[in-house]
Design a protein around this motif. Structure first.
Motif, short mmCIF file in Angstrom:
data_model
loop_
_atom_site.label_atom_id
_atom_site.label_comp_id
_atom_site.label_asym_id
_atom_site.label_seq_id
_atom_site.Cartn_x
_atom_site.Cartn_y
_atom_site.Cartn_z
N ARG A 77 0.81 -1.22 0.00
CA ARG A 77 0.00 0.00 0.00
C ARG A 77 0.84 1.27 0.00
N TYR A 78 1.94 1.29 0.76
CA TYR A 78 2.65 2.55 0.99
C TYR A 78 4.07 2.64 0.43
N LEU A 130 5.70 2.96 -2.33
CA LEU A 130 5.37 3.24 -3.73
C LEU A 130 6.52 2.98 -4.69
N LYS A 134 7.58 11.23 1.85
CA LYS A 134 6.49 11.42 0.88
C LYS A 134 5.56 10.21 0.83
N GLU A 135 6.10 9.01 1.07
CA GLU A 135 5.27 7.81 1.13
C GLU A 135 4.53 7.75 2.47
N LEU A 166 3.52 10.08 4.33
CA LEU A 166 2.44 11.08 4.43
C LEU A 166 1.09 10.48 4.04
N LYS A 167 1.08 9.40 3.29
CA LYS A 167 -0.15 8.75 2.84
C LYS A 167 -0.70 7.75 3.87
N VAL A 168 0.08 7.41 4.91
CA VAL A 168 -0.32 6.42 5.90
C VAL A 168 -1.50 6.95 6.72
N LYS A 169 -2.56 6.17 6.77
CA LYS A 169 -3.76 6.54 7.54
C LYS A 169 -3.84 5.75 8.85
N TRP A 219 -4.18 4.24 14.33
CA TRP A 219 -3.19 5.30 14.50
C TRP A 219 -2.98 5.49 16.00
N ASN A 248 1.59 12.85 10.58
CA ASN A 248 2.46 11.92 9.87
C ASN A 248 3.92 12.36 9.93
#
Length: 107
Positions: free
Chosen positions: A33-34, A36, A45-46, A48-51, A58, A70
């Motif tokens: 998923r992360y 990339l 930058k990768e 930052l997409k982690v939810k 979290w 993040n």
């Protein structure tokens, strides 16, 4: 009859002692998923997409809340300050999450 009794006791004891297995991060899913660029590390930058850390949430820690959560968590986890997270550094996320076995009676 004694054998059946001991077998029943053994089964109850062994199931009790292994009843609380904490959930762990699904590493393969997280990388798919992360990560990339598929280099087995996570750059900011990768990250930052982690939810969340599926199946883990979290962290509730106040330090890692808000708009820049993040970034704050990335900086905290990046122990060697090389601006990328390897699995060992990311694994420290477990220290920020509640232990589901904390109130479980000891063996």
């Amino acid at each position: 009859m004694k054998k059946i009794f001991f077998l029943c006791i053994f089964t109850m004891v062994s199931s009790y002692s292994f009843s609380c297995d904490p959930v762990s991060l699904d590493w393969d899913k997280f990388h798919k998923r992360y990560d990339l660029n598929k280099n087995r590390t996570f750059e900011l930058k990768e990250f930052l997409k982690v939810k969340d850390f599926d199946p883990l949430p979290w962290p509730d820690d106040k330090r890692f809340q808000g708009k820049d959560r993040n970034i704050k968590l990335f900086i905290y986890l990046d122990k060697n300050k090389d601006n990328k997270l390897i699995d060992e550094e990311l694994g420290d996320i477990h220290s920020l999450l509640p232990n589901p076995c904390a109130n479980w009676p000891s063996r």
